[in-house]
Every structure is written in C-alpha cells, then in structure tokens.
Design a protein around this motif. Structure first.
Motif, mmCIF file in Angstrom:
data_model
loop_
_atom_site.group_PDB
_atom_site.id
_atom_site.type_symbol
_atom_site.label_atom_id
_atom_site.label_comp_id
_atom_site.label_asym_id
_atom_site.label_seq_id
_atom_site.Cartn_x
_atom_site.Cartn_y
_atom_site.Cartn_z
ATOM 1 N N SER A 56 -2.016 -6.374 -5.264
ATOM 2 C CA SER A 56 -1.609 -5.145 -5.819
ATOM 3 C C SER A 56 -2.023 -4.644 -7.038
ATOM 4 C CB SER A 56 0.193 -5.209 -5.826
ATOM 5 O OG SER A 56 0.513 -6.134 -6.645
ATOM 6 N N GLU A 57 -2.423 -5.542 -7.875
ATOM 7 C CA GLU A 57 -2.684 -5.230 -9.354
ATOM 8 C C GLU A 57 -4.465 -4.599 -9.226
ATOM 9 O OE1 GLU A 57 -2.310 -8.316 -12.301
ATOM 10 O OE2 GLU A 57 -3.832 -7.444 -13.330
ATOM 11 N N PRO A 58 -5.273 -5.152 -8.866
ATOM 12 C CA PRO A 58 -6.670 -4.315 -8.685
ATOM 13 C C PRO A 58 -6.484 -3.236 -7.637
ATOM 14 C CG PRO A 58 -6.722 -6.815 -7.629
ATOM 15 C CD PRO A 58 -5.593 -6.544 -8.367
ATOM 16 N N LEU A 59 -5.691 -3.219 -6.629
ATOM 17 C CA LEU A 59 -5.613 -2.003 -6.062
ATOM 18 C C LEU A 59 -5.136 -0.937 -6.592
ATOM 19 C CD1 LEU A 59 -4.692 -3.340 -2.250
ATOM 20 C CD2 LEU A 59 -6.752 -2.675 -2.789
ATOM 21 N N ALA A 60 -3.955 -1.151 -7.329
ATOM 22 C CA ALA A 60 -3.085 -0.118 -7.926
ATOM 23 C C ALA A 60 -4.161 0.752 -8.683
ATOM 24 C CB ALA A 60 -2.112 -0.692 -8.951
ATOM 25 N N ARG A 61 -5.286 0.185 -9.120
ATOM 26 C CA ARG A 61 -6.506 1.125 -9.929
ATOM 27 C C ARG A 61 -6.918 2.326 -8.826
ATOM 28 N NH1 ARG A 61 -10.077 -3.849 -11.522
ATOM 29 N NH2 ARG A 61 -7.991 -4.946 -12.341
ATOM 30 N N LEU A 62 -6.696 2.201 -7.592
ATOM 31 C CA LEU A 62 -7.078 3.313 -6.651
ATOM 32 C C LEU A 62 -6.173 4.417 -6.876
ATOM 33 C CD1 LEU A 62 -7.665 1.401 -3.419
ATOM 34 C CD2 LEU A 62 -9.439 2.779 -4.629
ATOM 35 N N TRP A 63 -4.996 4.225 -7.587
ATOM 36 C CA TRP A 63 -4.152 5.409 -7.717
ATOM 37 C C TRP A 63 -3.611 5.243 -9.188
ATOM 38 C CZ3 TRP A 63 -3.822 1.864 -3.650
ATOM 39 C CH2 TRP A 63 -4.203 2.485 -2.327
ATOM 40 N N VAL A 110 -12.192 -5.905 -1.343
ATOM 41 C CA VAL A 110 -12.787 -4.623 -0.500
ATOM 42 C C VAL A 110 -12.231 -4.105 0.534
ATOM 43 C CG1 VAL A 110 -15.051 -3.752 0.206
ATOM 44 C CG2 VAL A 110 -15.021 -5.390 -1.945
ATOM 45 N N GLU A 111 -11.944 -4.889 1.650
ATOM 46 C CA GLU A 111 -11.182 -4.692 2.739
ATOM 47 C C GLU A 111 -9.938 -4.104 2.399
ATOM 48 O OE1 GLU A 111 -9.440 -8.307 4.633
ATOM 49 O OE2 GLU A 111 -10.390 -7.722 6.807
ATOM 50 N N ALA A 112 -9.220 -4.570 1.892
ATOM 51 C CA ALA A 112 -7.738 -3.885 1.478
ATOM 52 C C ALA A 112 -7.852 -2.679 0.857
ATOM 53 C CB ALA A 112 -6.949 -4.813 0.661
ATOM 54 N N ALA A 113 -9.024 -2.395 -0.137
ATOM 55 C CA ALA A 113 -9.179 -1.135 -0.725
ATOM 56 C C ALA A 113 -9.461 -0.019 0.175
ATOM 57 C CB ALA A 113 -10.181 -1.206 -1.893
ATOM 58 N N ILE A 114 -10.631 -0.417 1.161
ATOM 59 C CA ILE A 114 -11.044 0.477 2.009
ATOM 60 C C ILE A 114 -9.767 1.112 2.980
ATOM 61 C CG2 ILE A 114 -12.531 1.120 3.948
ATOM 62 C CD1 ILE A 114 -14.536 -0.979 2.493
ATOM 63 N N PHE A 115 -9.090 -0.006 3.618
ATOM 64 C CA PHE A 115 -7.847 0.389 4.399
ATOM 65 C C PHE A 115 -6.841 1.166 3.660
ATOM 66 C CE2 PHE A 115 -9.061 -3.258 7.468
ATOM 67 C CZ PHE A 115 -9.043 -2.389 8.569
ATOM 68 N N ALA A 116 -6.628 0.927 2.409
ATOM 69 C CA ALA A 116 -5.549 1.512 1.632
ATOM 70 C C ALA A 116 -5.999 3.027 1.280
ATOM 71 C CB ALA A 116 -4.814 0.653 0.661
ATOM 72 N N ALA A 117 -7.092 3.296 0.883
ATOM 73 C CA ALA A 117 -7.522 4.447 0.312
ATOM 74 C C ALA A 117 -7.489 5.634 1.516
ATOM 75 C CB ALA A 117 -9.001 4.221 -0.139
ATOM 76 N N GLU A 118 -7.048 6.708 0.919
ATOM 77 C CA GLU A 118 -6.768 7.758 1.879
ATOM 78 C C GLU A 118 -8.337 8.432 2.366
ATOM 79 O OE1 GLU A 118 -5.314 7.650 -0.909
ATOM 80 O OE2 GLU A 118 -3.162 7.567 -0.560
ATOM 81 N N LYS A 119 -9.308 8.218 1.685
ATOM 82 C CA LYS A 119 -10.526 8.753 1.786
ATOM 83 C C LYS A 119 -11.623 7.542 1.901
ATOM 84 C CE LYS A 119 -11.507 10.052 -2.640
ATOM 85 N NZ LYS A 119 -12.648 9.034 -2.731
ATOM 86 N N PRO A 120 -12.715 7.891 2.238
ATOM 87 C CA PRO A 120 -13.969 6.989 2.353
ATOM 88 C C PRO A 120 -14.186 6.428 0.942
ATOM 89 C CG PRO A 120 -14.427 8.698 3.822
ATOM 90 C CD PRO A 120 -13.057 9.303 3.018
ATOM 91 N N LEU A 121 -14.398 5.340 0.625
ATOM 92 C CA LEU A 121 -14.805 4.989 -0.559
ATOM 93 C C LEU A 121 -16.184 4.494 -0.530
ATOM 94 C CD1 LEU A 121 -11.857 2.389 -1.666
ATOM 95 C CD2 LEU A 121 -12.285 4.691 -2.579
ATOM 96 N N SER A 122 -16.827 5.049 -1.638
ATOM 97 C CA SER A 122 -18.335 4.730 -1.721
ATOM 98 C C SER A 122 -18.405 3.321 -2.604
ATOM 99 C CB SER A 122 -18.827 5.666 -2.535
ATOM 100 O OG SER A 122 -18.541 5.887 -4.139
ATOM 101 N N ARG A 123 -19.612 2.816 -2.927
ATOM 102 C CA ARG A 123 -19.885 1.524 -3.458
ATOM 103 C C ARG A 123 -19.422 1.825 -4.989
ATOM 104 N NH1 ARG A 123 -24.057 1.159 0.276
ATOM 105 N NH2 ARG A 123 -25.463 1.631 -1.220
ATOM 106 N N ALA A 124 -20.231 2.885 -5.290
ATOM 107 C CA ALA A 124 -19.554 3.167 -6.865
ATOM 108 C C ALA A 124 -18.168 3.386 -7.022
ATOM 109 C CB ALA A 124 -20.417 4.682 -7.184
ATOM 110 N N GLU A 125 -17.535 4.053 -6.118
ATOM 111 C CA GLU A 125 -15.895 3.958 -6.278
ATOM 112 C C GLU A 125 -15.306 2.703 -6.329
ATOM 113 O OE1 GLU A 125 -14.558 8.383 -4.611
ATOM 114 O OE2 GLU A 125 -15.532 6.909 -2.991
ATOM 115 N N LEU A 126 -15.765 2.084 -5.351
ATOM 116 C CA LEU A 126 -15.117 0.362 -5.164
ATOM 117 C C LEU A 126 -15.472 -0.419 -6.910
ATOM 118 C CD1 LEU A 126 -16.186 -0.702 -1.755
ATOM 119 C CD2 LEU A 126 -13.907 -0.606 -2.575
#
Lengths: 273, 197, 197
Positions: free
Chosen positions: C79-86, B14-30
């Motif tokens: 990387s694998e789960p994070l890649a699903r962001l894009w 979750v930490e990595a995802a929020i840091f890597a995403a270009e925009k804010p991430l909602s719980r639903a998006e996570l």
C-alpha cells in the motif's frame, strides 16, 4: 490521542485511586491552560462522555466504582473555565454538568433502599453510558485500522481487449406487430389499389427467393431440372414451376434452350449494358 | 539513500501498480511513482516487465504495451463470452423497420425501390442494415435494371424466429396483391392470373 | 445444448471476467453471465476459484472474496509505495464519522436518535450524508415512534470496502453483553451483576 493533550489544570490534590487493586497517587499539575489549548481540547473530544472518559482514564479512576465527587469537581472546573473564556460549549456539556451535580446530590442523601441493589445506585446509569460509549469508541478505532480499500489495498483491474464489443440484446418482435405493420401499409395504400385483386401463394414468392439464391451460388446458371426437388411431390413441383414463370415475367431470370428438345437452362438475367 | 528491493518484491510492486492504475503506466511513470526511492535501473525494470509478460502469457489476461504504457487486458479470444457481462439492450424496432420487414416477407424477392413505392416513403439504408444484421433478410440477387438494385428475401432465421416452417404460414392478405398495380395489370394482361393460385 | 469448456479455458474466462468487471462478481453472477451456456457445476467453479486464489498467492495481487463476490486486489503490504500513484487520494475519516459508522455496523438497524444517545452528542446531517453517499449505510425502514425516524443499516458496499464477507467478521466488541440495558437489567435482577464486569 489523549497523550497529545496539553497538561490539565488540577486545583486540588487528587484523591487516591485504585486501579486493579493498585493504589495510584496523582500529583497536582500546572494550573494554567492556554486558551487556545482549551479550544483544541474541546475539538478533540466527541462530546461530554468522551471528555468524562478522558478524565476518568487520566486520573486512573475505576469506572465501575466511579468517584462522583472527584470527577464532578474535575468536570466542573473545565466547564467553568471554558465558560469564563467565552467558549461556545455544546449544550450536551452543560446537560452533563447538571447530571453530575444531580448524581452527587443524590449520593449525599441517606440511603433508604438496601445497598446491594445496584439499580438504586444513582451512578449506575452514567457508568453504563460511559461503558457503552467507551466500547463503541474502541470499535471505531478498530474499524479504522481494518485494512480498507483505497488506503491499504487497491482494486486490480484489467482493460478489455481491443476487439471487445458489448453483447447487444436485440429487440423482440411479436408476430402481431408484423401483421399490424402490414395492415397499416394496406390501409395507407388503398388509394393505389388496383381493381384486380390478386391473391398469390406466399410459397411461390418464397420459392422465387430460393431459386435466386441458388442461382447466385451457381454463378447464375442452373439446369431447369435442378430447380425441382421431386421429394416435395406434385405440389412442390407446381410451386417451383410458378416461381420460375414469375421470375421470368419479372425479368429476373431467363430460360434458355439452345436447340429444340435440348436441356433448358435457367440463367440470371443480365442487364443489356 | 535508495532502498533495496529484491526481484520478487519488484515484480509484485510493478504488477500491482499496473493493475491498480486506471490508465496505462509507462516505465517513466513507474519510476516516478511506485519505484521512487528504490533506484531500479532501466534494464532491470525492462527485465521485470518482460518477466510479467511471460508470467501472463497463458492466462486470461495479458500484459500489453500500448503507446501510453503498460496495461493488462483480457485475451481477445475471450471477448465473446465476456460480452455477456455488459449486455446492451437495443431500442425497439421502429414502425418503418417492421413495415419493411413485412413487405419483404410478403413480396419477396423485392428491391428497396419497390418497397419505397409501396410504403410511399423512402426506406433508409439503416433500416435495410438493421434487418440484414439481424439475419432476417438477405440479398438473393440483383434486378437487371439500371443500378442493379439488390433483391431482398427473408431467411430461414426469420422463419425460425417467428416459429414458421414456410412463408405461406403467414396469414394470407387478400388485399395485398392489390398493392402492386403494375404487376397486377401485367398478370391480368398475360392471362395467367388463374394459374397462379 | 451446453458447450464444453476445459479447465484451462474456464480458468482464463473466470480470471478475465473478475479482472474486467467494475465490481466484485459473485459465483451466481459468473454463472449467469460469462459461464452461461457452459454448464459448469458449482463444485467445478469453486475449484476454479480456489485454483486462482492459489495461483495468485505469491503475486502482487490477490483474489479476495468479499460480501458481494470475488475481486482481485493489491497486497496490503504494497500500500505504501502504491499510494504514490494517487498523491491526492487518501481518505481519512473523522472520529465522529467512524463512531457513527461503528454504531450502525454493530447496532443496526439503529436510528440517528439512538446513535446520539450513545455518543452523548448530536450527529450532524453531514455525517449521515457522508456515510450514505459513500454507499456504506442506508435507511432500511422507519421506527414506529413519533416522527418515524429512519433506521440505518450497513450495506454490502461497506463490507466490500473493508474487505469483509459478513458482518460477523468485524472485530468483536469488548464486553458487549454488559451493554445491552435490557439484558443487563435482567441479569442484575437475577443477581449476576458481578459476572458482568
């Protein structure tokens, strides 16, 4: 990649090959290659060197002691087959065919020079190129597996706080710019110029500003004496006095004395309204 | 066939995802992206985000929940030094700004109307704001005429910038007083001219 | 008139700066921007960065030093789960691109002609354009032969992309010595052929 290739046509029994001293015997394989498989084959290779390397590895030939006869035969078969099927072959493949044929013919000639001299082995240059290409082919594969941005990791970024504003680098102003701006005004305003040319000490005007500023801080009311700083000496007192007179004249302040000989006060002028 | 994920792995992801995403991430998006297939309950995700918020509470960045979701942002107290990472060079001052400044320096205290009269053109509020924001001029009082216009004067910062100790270190402009005809007349009339020097 | 900054403030500021910057920040850049005016010694800054590296060692992101500086990046294991962001972003490169890039990386500075010679095929302009547009290679000069072909070299962005600090962190080439024709010839002459294989 090589493992995914279709079986190749082999028209003659393969010779024995020695790999690290081990004898290997390849069995003849299917003669038929479907045309579209050949097309895939062509797309798979990065040119004749890549293709030759594939053949060499497939038949477990020793690259250093390249069996030119066999490899030329193999190579030619594919090229001819592809030409028969009207595939458009890159010129490089034909150049390689010619080179292989040349090496083969030179190997058939009686050797004039001493045999231990590697430089006169007609295969040497081709072997060197194959080795070199193979190393970079491997390097490309190694590079591809290196962890990299956007695939194996992603840059972690944070936004800036809401109160963030960039640092504004304010423009520099040169003193001479200020003077030249002033000169422009003077020139432009010549028409307005009065005959009485007054020259006023800037220190008086500066002091006027200071007294106004002080009055603002003191709710618009100052004792006359408070305007003076005796440590400034005679000249300072004169400047202050002139400034107060000037302020009075411009109706910016009023001087108030409630009774004769009483304390004089300086007061911010108030509008009639 | 939901995969298992332990609390530490969940936190990292979750930490990595929020840091890597270009925009804010909602719980639903996570849930729909990085957590897809892990079957993480809403309560567990909320706990995880709370944990992250705590972990970062004393750091240079903080986990914030905005309208569109979670994002990390820098501490507000750090904005000032961080601003140096993005310097913006503002354009040079226009002639109008310089002339206005010169007039304030030589004729202070002076109203905007008086400046306009001498320059022969109107002086925009933007010009006065530019000079005030730069800290070179300030309003030291108001003229008691209709509208009570502000009286502008130069500041100590102005003197400092130009390396002056007093205003009278500015070059004298003999012709300058001539620009205020009304005043010059007045001075002549009251016969105080001589004393002003 | 250097300002004082305590260790916690320093850590927060450096942390926030690296997170907020669009590109990796070098120590020199940190000193010249956010730390300007704080007079932080090189040793103290290094300690601070080491501390940050430790702080994040068990988290979903890590502090990395690449060629152009420090940046935070997500753990490779995620990387694998994070890649699903894009879902649409998964850059793959053809063998032709990778071989050309490998040749430029290991043999720089090198001309397109030299690359073609080693690969045994022509190198399309599209490949060179791809590599140049990604900012991974650039022309650093021209070879003084007819046509003055451009000499290509890799950039810092190339190293950054592959998470490297120096070129010598690239995987070593197999038996590289044997491949330098001039060198190989020389060795052959002195009778060292056997050792080259």
């Amino acid at each position: 990649m090589a493992e995914q290739l279709p079986p190749l046509t082999i028209q003659q029994p393969l010779p024995l090959a020695f790999v690290r001293g081990e004898a290997v015997l390849e069995r003849p394989e299917d003669l038929y290659i479907p045309p579209d498989a050949l097309e895939v084959l062509l797309d798979t290779f990065e040119g004749p060197l890549d293709f030759l390397l594939y053949l060499i590895r497939k038949h477990k030939f020793d690259l250093v002691d390249l069996p030119v006869n066999e490899i030329t035969l193999q190579y030619m078969e594919y090229i001819e087959l592809m030409q028969e099927l009207n595939f458009e072959l890159a010129a490089e493949y034909l150049v390689m065919a010619a080179m292989l044929a040349e090496i083969k013919s030179r190997l058939l000639l009686p050797k004039i020079t001493n045999l231990e001299d590697d430089e006169h082995d007609p295969r040497a240059e081709l072997v060197r190129r194959l080795q070199e290409y193979e190393i970079f082919k491997q390097a490309a594969t190694d590079l591809d597996v290196l962890p990299r941005d956007e695939r194996d990791y992603f840059t972690a970024q944070a936004s800036l706080a809401d109160n963030f504003s960039p640092l504004l680098i304010l423009p520099d102003v040169d003193f001479t710019e200020l003077i030249s701006a002033l000169n422009d005004i003077v020139k432009r305003s010549k028409a307005l110029a009065h005959h009485h040319i007054q020259r006023e000490h800037l220190s008086t005007r500066e002091r006027m500003s200071r007294i106004l500023d002080l009055l603002q801080q003191r709710q618009g009311y100052l004792e006359f004496a408070e305007c003076f700083d005796l440590t400034e000496g005679r000249e300072g007192v004169v400047v202050t006095f002139l400034a107060i007179l000037e302020l009075t004249k411009e109706k910016l302040v009023e001087l108030i004395q409630v009774a004769p000989y009483a304390q004089i006060h300086v007061k911010l002028a108030l509008s009639e309204a | 066939m939901a995969q298992k994920i332990n609390d530490i792995q969940l936190l990292q992801l979750v930490e990595a995802a929020i840091f890597a995403a270009e925009k804010p991430l909602s719980r639903a998006e996570l849930q729909a992206t990085v957590l897809e297939g892990f079957n993480v309950s809403a309560k567990r995700l909320l706990q995880c985000l709370k944990q992250l918020q705590d972990d970062y509470s004393a750091r240079g960045i903080q986990l914030m929940e905005t309208a569109s979701g979670y994002r990390f942002q820098t501490r507000p107290e750090l904005s000032e030094p961080l601003a140096r990472l993005w310097p913006e060079r503002s354009p040079r001052y226009s002639r109008a700004v310089l002339e206005t400044l010169a007039l304030i320096a030589y004729r202070q205290p002076i109203t905007r109307g008086e400046i306009e009269q001498i320059r022969g053109v109107s002086v925009s509020s933007q010009i006065m704001r530019t000079l005030t924001e730069r800290g070179w001029v300030k309003v030291v009082g108001h003229k008691e005429v209709p509208g009570r216009p502000g009286l502008y004067a130069t500041t100590e910062a102005f003197l400092d910038y130009f390396g002056l100790r007093h205003l009278d270190q500015l070059p004298p402009l003999a012709e300058f007083a001539a620009l205020q005809p009304a005043e010059a007349e007045l001075l002549t009339t009251v016969g105080m001219t001589g004393e002003l020097h």
